[in-house]
Design an enzyme around this catalytic site. Structure first.
Site, short mmCIF file in Angstrom:
data_model
loop_
_atom_site.label_atom_id
_atom_site.label_comp_id
_atom_site.label_asym_id
_atom_site.label_seq_id
_atom_site.Cartn_x
_atom_site.Cartn_y
_atom_site.Cartn_z
N ASP A 189 0.83 -1.20 0.00
CA ASP A 189 0.00 0.00 0.00
C ASP A 189 0.87 1.26 0.00
O ASP A 189 1.90 1.30 -0.66
CB ASP A 189 -0.92 -0.05 1.24
CG ASP A 189 -2.26 0.62 1.01
OD1 ASP A 189 -2.28 1.85 0.88
OD2 ASP A 189 -3.28 -0.09 0.96
N HIS A 226 -3.61 5.99 3.73
CA HIS A 226 -4.36 4.84 3.23
C HIS A 226 -3.88 3.52 3.84
O HIS A 226 -4.67 2.71 4.34
CB HIS A 226 -4.26 4.80 1.71
CG HIS A 226 -5.17 3.83 1.04
ND1 HIS A 226 -4.81 2.52 0.78
CD2 HIS A 226 -6.41 3.98 0.55
CE1 HIS A 226 -5.80 1.91 0.17
NE2 HIS A 226 -6.79 2.76 0.01
N SER A 525 -11.19 -0.38 -1.17
CA SER A 525 -9.95 -0.46 -0.38
C SER A 525 -10.25 -0.84 1.06
O SER A 525 -9.44 -1.48 1.72
CB SER A 525 -9.21 0.88 -0.39
OG SER A 525 -8.44 1.04 -1.53
#
Length: 799
Positions: A189, A226, A525
């Site tokens: 990620d 994220h 996600s």
């Protein structure tokens, strides 16, 4: 603008005009026969959107014919790093000889055989001609797939906000003793804030790798969040708990502030496998619906090597064919997004003077308390245009309602911008007269929607100075779990597989945020790490399970997500096998693999076509089981028959293969997509296996790109990308007047039976025997395949 692959958008009328001016023929210029010279040439596959006419540096991924270490291992052949290095070196040496400015970057050998290289775009065809090169892929841009993000203040945060893990059964799994202990999950990620108090426990001395900065510290970069959020959903253990709170984490930073590229994603996959990860999560993606892509291939071989690979399905829904790589992987577990159950309210909106609006409805909200706080109160409302950040610069919406028109940016961004400007709510009206259907739970401010007619009405009231609004809200019902509109849908081109495989919560998911904080995000996600965490729990209980067992357990025990608009389950290509339920997966006594089936295409025009399929049943119990089967196609259409064993007996701890035939009489069926459910029952447990088949050629895009590229003086490559090949493909060239299509110039070539996925021919640059002037032109490509025609136009440059 890309000069080759930026598609010029024309209306249907423009295409009709093109055809009426320039019909399907090899003659041109008033019927004069063209003297254009062309010949087809063999090359390695060049896939995707690559600007082949530019001399600008272009980064691509090269796949070699020589098999990777893992691929060779699972095919029973011998392969070594030394041999791969030698074979790779031969290709690189030939490339450096053929192309002066070629800069090789990363090299791969474990789950993918090849390398990444930067070279001028117009030299890529030379690369594709080198012996040993199997395919060339663009080094495409990957993004962390988030629809919206909202940081939760310390004052407003409470652990109960992390309600998605309990919803899928995590709490009950913990109570049963399964917390992910001893299982390692790799998060590929944007990196991860491993100092966060809810995550620090999950990291050992070796924390992973940063492929953006090329160092051993995968700490998330400034302004990024994220990967930390994803990691918390997997394994947070503090103020909130992730799905597998005692799992070990490894972080691999492959996405920087502006996203990342294929070369780093593949490198991250390779290292995670070699570092001993048991599960990997990739909450990233692109829009390429192709199963044979570098990332998808790498994930397939990671699964073969025993690493459960979980990936998000994408945020480009709700149309079919919107799933992108790596969600297109044949073997990895691709995850769609659901919205948790939420309360539904009706609304009556009234502006100054008791003016009402017939079409007003609640569109969405993040917290029901924010919505109900509006009830019965009067607010000033302000015209905020399209709701862009600039639209809020010169207006005061603090404590007010923002009135916003549909268009330009997503609804969730409009609501987020309104909140950032201080608004307590928003009204969004359609840009067309009618209403629109979208309901988007998780909007950052309570949002009311209206038709375009009512939008103009409320604007008119505002212009009169009637600038107050009030809302009368009333509870209606609580909606069940539903599929998020943004969640990408399958099928996958070429394999015709159902995607996603399963679904999980992905709207308004609260998890960890860098700097000891918490945030609510939405996107597929957020769905994928729920499945990665669930996989860790399954592996803790069943350490000897293979990746196919984990995938089957999750798919076999998923529950149908029901569309409240129809009262029926969403299509398989929307939800996959359904929404995961961890406890059921932990307790299953039967595994059916694969967990979904595509019977493929049935394109025979007359008579009956029969295809054979099979799956494996594994009896996990201590008793002999007898299984029965039932296959039901939606609507029970005539012309489809499935035959299989009536009963199958499987001994405890054993597996057995089930074979069945599918007979399709296409003369009795309309072309299209048919879905079925294969039910497997042992008398106590029933497992539903989603299945699909296509009558006629599927409705995938027939043409996805085209190009014109100079090889040398007097020699040009012209070609197109054809996912399913083409029975007929024709290339027409047109003048470009400003931004409009001008006069037809010539038909450069007409071909039959062009193979998938790529077609190319050599053109001499002449029209009617005369050299065509350099400049910008429009290349119109006409394709016929399986009764479907497409005609698209592309801007190209002859130089």
């Amino acid at each position: 603008m890309k000069r080759n692959f930026s598609k010029i958008l024309f209306s249907l009328l423009a295409f009709v005009l093109i055809f009426s001016i320039f019909g399907f023929t090899v003659a041109a210029n008033g019927g004069k026969k063209s003297k254009t010279q062309f010949s087809e040439i063999p090359l390695a596959e060049i896939l995707g959107d690559i600007e082949l006419s530019s001399d600008r540096p272009t980064s691509v991924i090269v796949e070699l014919e020589e098999e990777s270490i893992v691929e060779a291992k699972h095919k029973g052949t011998s392969q070594t790093k030394a041999n791969l290095k030698s074979e790779r070196g031969k290709v690189i040496k030939a490339l450096e000889k053929a192309v002066k400015n070629a800069d090789v970057n990363r090299e791969y050998d474990y789950v993918f055989s090849g390398f990444s290289v930067e070279l001028p775009g117009n030299e890529i065809v030379k690369l594709a001609a080198i012996p040993g090169v199997k395919a060339v892929y663009p080094n495409v841009h990957y993004t962390a797939e988030v629809i919206s993000a909202e940081v939760i203040s310390e004052e407003a945060f409470s652990p109960e906000m992390m309600n998605s893990a309990p919803f899928i059964g995590s709490n009950e799994a913990w109570e049963a003793g399964f917390t992910g202990e001893g299982v390692t999950v790799a998060v590929i990620d944007t990196g991860v804030d491993y100092t966060h108090p809810d995550l620090a426990h999950a990291f050992d001395d070796y924390k992973g790798y940063d492929f953006v900065d090329d160092d051993n510290d995968p700490q998330e970069g400034a302004g990024q969040y994220h990967g930390t959020h994803v990691s918390g959903t997997v394994a947070a253990n503090g103020a909130i708990k992730g799905v597998a709170p005692d799992a070990t984490l490894l972080g691999y930073r492959v996405l920087g502030p502006d996203g990342g590229t294929t070369e780093d994603v593949v490198a991250g996959i390779e290292l995670a496998v070699q570092d001993g990860a048991d599960v990997m999560n990739l909450s990233l993606g692109n829009s390429l619906n192709n199963p044979d892509w570098a990332t998808s291939i790498a994930l397939d071989w990671a699964m073969a090597e025993g690493v459960v690979a979980v990936t998000s399905n994408g945020n480009s829904g709700p149309d079919n064919w919107t799933v992108g790589s790596p969600g297109t992987s044949r073997d990895a577990i691709s995850v769609g997004a659901t919205q948790l159950p939420y309360e539904v309210y009706s609304v009556e909106t009234t502006t100054t003077g008791d003016v009402s609006y017939e079409s007003d409805k609640v569109m969405g909200y993040a917290d029901v308390k924010d919505l109900t706080a509006l009830d019965g109160n009067e607010y000033e409302f302000v015209n905020a245009g399209l709701g862009n950040p600039d639209d809020f610069k010169d207006i005061d919406v603090e404590g007010k309602i923002a009135l916003i028109s549909r268009g330009a940016i997503p609804f969730v961004d409009k609501a987020a911008n309104a909140k950032a400007a201080g608004a307590v709510g928003a009204i969004i009206f359609n840009s067309e007269p009618e209403e629109f259907d979208f309901v988007i739970p998780g909007m950052e401010v309570p949002t009311i929607k209206m038709s375009g007619v009512d939008g103009q009405k409320i604007l008119s009231e505002l212009e009169k100075g009637n600038n107050t609004v009030s809302f009368d809200l009333e509870y209606v019902t609580t909606n069940p779990e539903v599929m998020a509109d943004f969640s990408s849908r399958g099928p996958v081109t070429l394999t015709w597989m159902i995607k996603p495989d399963v679904s999980a919560p992905g709207v308004n998911i609260v998890s960890t945020f860098p700097g000891n904080g918490y945030a609510a995000l939405q996107g597929t996600s957020m769905s994928a790490p729920h499945v990665a965490g669930a996989s860790a729990l399954l592996l803790e209980k069943n350490p000897n399970w293979g990746t196919e067992d984990v995938k089957a357990a999750l798919m076999n025990t998923a529950v149908d997500v029901i569309d409240p608009a129809t009262g029926k389950a969403y299509a398989h290509n929307s939800q996959g096998a359904g929404s995961i339920r961890i406890v059921d997966a932990l307790n299953t006594t039967t595994l059916v693999a694969p967990g979904s089936h595509s019977f493929g295409k049935f394109v025979k025009n007359t008579g009956k076509q029969v295809e054979k399929q099979s799956f494996e049943i594994k009896n996990l119990s201590s008793e002999r089981k007898s299984y029965s089967f039932d296959v039901e196609f939606a609507g029970n259409p005539d012309g489809i028959k499935v035959s299989t064993s009536n009963n199958l007996k499987v001994n405890p701890g054993k597996s057995q293969q089930v074979n069945f035939n599918v007979q399709v009489d296409t003369s009795k069926l309309e072309p299209g997509y048919y879905e079925a459910t294969i039910s497997v029952s042992d008398g106590t447990q029933k497992i539903d296996v989603p299945s699909i088949l296509f009558v006629g050629e599927p409705d995938y895009p027939r043409l996805t790109g085209a190009f014109l590229e100079k090889v040398e003086e007097g020699s040009y490559y012209v070609g197109s990308y054809l996912p399913g090949g083409a029975e007929v493909v024709q290339y027409n060239l047109f003048e470009l007047n400003g931004e409009k299509i001008g006069e037809p110039i010539d038909t450069l070539g007409t071909f039959s039976n062009a193979p998938a996925p790529y077609h190319e021919f050599l053109w001499d640059g002449k029209v009617g025997g005369e050299e065509l002037e350099d400049g910008e032109y429009v290349l119109g490509v006409y394709v016929e395949q399986a009764g479907v025609t497409e005609y698209k136009a592309y801007l190209v440059t002859k130089n």
